[in-house]
Scaffold this active site. Structure first.
Site, PDB file in Angstrom:
ATOM      1  N   TYR A 176       0.600  -1.229   0.115  1.00 50.66           N
ATOM      2  CA  TYR A 176      -0.021   0.157   0.011  1.00 50.66           C
ATOM      3  C   TYR A 176       0.347   1.437   0.058  1.00 50.66           C
ATOM      4  CZ  TYR A 176       0.914   0.157   5.270  1.00 50.66           C
ATOM      5  OH  TYR A 176       1.592  -0.208   6.304  1.00 50.66           O
ATOM      6  N   ASP A 191      -4.230  -4.482   4.327  1.00 47.76           N
ATOM      7  CA  ASP A 191      -3.520  -3.875   3.163  1.00 47.76           C
ATOM      8  C   ASP A 191      -3.450  -4.109   1.857  1.00 47.76           C
ATOM      9  OD1 ASP A 191      -3.042  -2.681   5.969  1.00 47.76           O
ATOM     10  OD2 ASP A 191      -0.993  -3.822   5.948  1.00 47.76           O
ATOM     11  N   LYS A 193      -6.360  -7.932   9.467  1.00 46.48           N
ATOM     12  CA  LYS A 193      -5.917  -9.202   8.366  1.00 46.48           C
ATOM     13  C   LYS A 193      -5.771 -10.696   9.337  1.00 46.48           C
ATOM     14  CE  LYS A 193      -1.295  -6.781   7.763  1.00 46.48           C
ATOM     15  NZ  LYS A 193      -0.418  -6.891   7.701  1.00 46.48           N
ATOM     16  N   TYR A 237      -4.466 -11.594  12.828  1.00 46.44           N
ATOM     17  CA  TYR A 237      -4.940 -10.939  13.450  1.00 46.44           C
ATOM     18  C   TYR A 237      -6.268 -11.234  13.931  1.00 46.44           C
ATOM     19  CZ  TYR A 237      -0.356  -8.735  12.784  1.00 46.44           C
ATOM     20  OH  TYR A 237       0.577  -8.070  12.168  1.00 46.44           O
ATOM     21  N   ASP A 278      -5.602   1.684  11.076  1.00 45.46           N
ATOM     22  CA  ASP A 278      -4.868   1.909   9.721  1.00 45.46           C
ATOM     23  C   ASP A 278      -5.826   1.109   8.452  1.00 45.46           C
ATOM     24  OD1 ASP A 278      -3.339   1.500  11.635  1.00 45.46           O
ATOM     25  OD2 ASP A 278      -2.212   0.933  10.837  1.00 45.46           O
ATOM     26  N   ARG A 291       0.406   8.226  13.444  1.00 45.30           N
ATOM     27  CA  ARG A 291      -0.069   7.779  11.567  1.00 45.30           C
ATOM     28  C   ARG A 291      -1.643   6.562  11.394  1.00 45.30           C
ATOM     29  NH1 ARG A 291       4.942   5.853   9.588  1.00 45.30           N
ATOM     30  NH2 ARG A 291       4.193   3.805   9.817  1.00 45.30           N
ATOM     31  N   GLY A 298      -3.882   9.296  11.191  1.00 49.00           N
ATOM     32  CA  GLY A 298      -3.698  10.016   9.847  1.00 49.00           C
ATOM     33  C   GLY A 298      -4.525   9.333   8.918  1.00 49.00           C
ATOM     34  N   TRP A 299      -4.291   7.847   9.368  1.00 50.07           N
ATOM     35  CA  TRP A 299      -4.653   7.577   8.501  1.00 50.07           C
ATOM     36  C   TRP A 299      -6.333   6.937   8.152  1.00 50.07           C
ATOM     37  CZ3 TRP A 299      -1.884   5.740   4.367  1.00 50.07           C
ATOM     38  CH2 TRP A 299      -0.899   5.662   4.941  1.00 50.07           C
TER      39      TRP A 299
END
Length: 407
Positions: free
Chosen positions: A64, A114, A159, A162, A169, A239, A242-243
């Site tokens: 990505y 991702d 994922k 996970y 994210d 971050r 942010g995503w």
């Protein structure tokens, strides 16, 4: 380069016309200039983004961050009238997508969000070329989301490896793709899915005291990084937020104006923006790796999250979701990156510093997500997870400035 001289003359002339005067314009095109300079630095180092990758293996292929960098550079063609940027982007995706739409190294059965995000630029390539290979690749990606494992409330696992976990994210990795797919191919159920993922993870990761969002949530509450009472992770990672902010403002590009869940997304966006203002560093105007721990030993001003907030704020103002004052915030933060996190290499090319190499949770070796983990993960320069949002931030600041002048 000649195209840059022509371009900047055009920008200046355009601003003067918009302002109806012959004096120096109040708003300069500096952010876009920096986006171009950073893109040129990357292109001068690597004749292809594929060659920018350290190696092609299952971890880095169809990735990505590199795809986002290609996308960001490709967008600059619009502002320069130079096809080299679009070609640089297209070469990257044509390395992966074959003539019938198969994607090299992509494995649907891995169920990894991702691997959805890299496909987003294929929408524009399909629109520009009409080549069915891009459409077929997009259909292949949507098949993953049709069967992707979910929580009990139908939130996507980040994922397959996970289980029962939603990460902030992952919203960026999948929701903008679903929203654009819904519009392009006339399948509105994917609007619903995109909104579901954004709103669900908000309720699961929200800290009501600060308005900030924890990095992730474990439905099973069994992970060592998770709060055993509510499943939330321990910290607010810049971050990740942010995503999430970029995901919302990009999804809103495609949601119909009368869509029932649209206003709730805007409210979430505004709420998170307000919470971020409370943890902005007052001196540099940037944000820290661990958002609410400014001044604590080990924490640092982080480039990727800061760039993502600039992008989100500028676009939020331009689209009318945020108050106009956020545009000043975005400009000051952009200037803060230039002053604090940007340098030149031995060849005079710009280098973006203090980018978190990556932070995850769980896995092998196990990442327990405490404060020490977040501030000791590798810090790198010119990582695509920082460069791409920075380029996009400069573009969006330019767009917001032009929109302001046209009012």
């Amino acid at each position: 380069m000649m195209f840059r001289k022509i371009y900047y003359s055009w920008v200046l002339a355009g601003f003067l016309v918009l302002m109806g005067c012959s004096e120096q314009p109040i708003v300069k095109a500096v952010p876009l200039e920096y986006s171009i300079k950073v893109a040129e630095a990357i292109m001068s180092r690597y004749d292809s983004i594929v060659h920018h990758m350290d190696h092609l293996d299952k971890r880095t292929s169809w990735q990505y961050d590199y795809a986002l960098l290609a996308e960001a550079i490709g967008k600059l063609e619009r502002y320069t009238n130079n096809p080299v940027y679009g070609e640089y982007m297209k070469d990257f995706f044509d390395y992966y997508v074959d003539s019938v739409g198969n994607i090299r190294y992509y494995k649907l059965e891995e169920y990894n969000l991702d691997k959805i995000r890299p496909a987003v630029p294929l929408f524009s390539l399909y629109e520009e070329t009409g080549d069915s290979c891009y459409a077929n690749a997009l259909h292949l990606e949507i098949k993953q989301l049709e069967t992707h494992p979910r929580t009990a409330e139908r939130g996507y696992w980040h994922k397959k490896i996970y289980p029962h976990q939603m990460w902030l994210d992952g919203v960026f990795m999948a929701s903008p793709f679903m929203a654009e797919y819904a519009e392009v191919f006339g399948q509105p159920q994917w609007f619903d899915e995109a909104v579901r993922q954004i709103t669900l993870i908000y309720t699961k990761t929200l800290d009501p005291k600060t308005g900030l969002l924890y990095h992730a949530w474990d439905e099973s509450k069994t992970q060592r990084w998770a709060n055993p009472e509510n499943g939330q992770s321990r910290h607010f990672w810049g971050r990740a937020t942010g995503w999430y902010m970029m995901a919302i403002v990009d999804v809103l590009d495609f949601l119909p104006e009368d869509y029932v869940g649209r206003d709730s997304l805007i409210s979430i966006f505004v709420n998170v923006a307000e919470s971020l203002m409370k943890v902005q560093d007052p001196e540099s105007k940037l944000w820290f790796q661990v958002l609410d721990c400014g001044g604590i030993e080990g924490n640092y001003l982080e480039a990727s999250g800061s760039s993502m907030f600039i992008y989100s704020f500028a676009k939020g103002v331009r689209k009318g979701y945020l108050q106009p004052s956020y545009l000043k915030v975005a400009h000051e933060a952009f200037d803060g990156i230039i002053a604090n996190l940007m340098k030149n290499d031995e060849n005079g090319n710009l280098v973006l510093t203090q980018i978190c190499g990556g932070c995850g949770l769980g896995g092998i070796p196990y990442r327990k997500g405490d404060y020490q983990y977040y501030v000791t993960e590798k810090i790198v320069e010119n990582d695509p997870k920082g460069i791409a949002p920075f380029i996009l931030a400069g573009i969006e600041l330019h767009e917001a400035d032009v929109a302001k002048l046209e009012e």
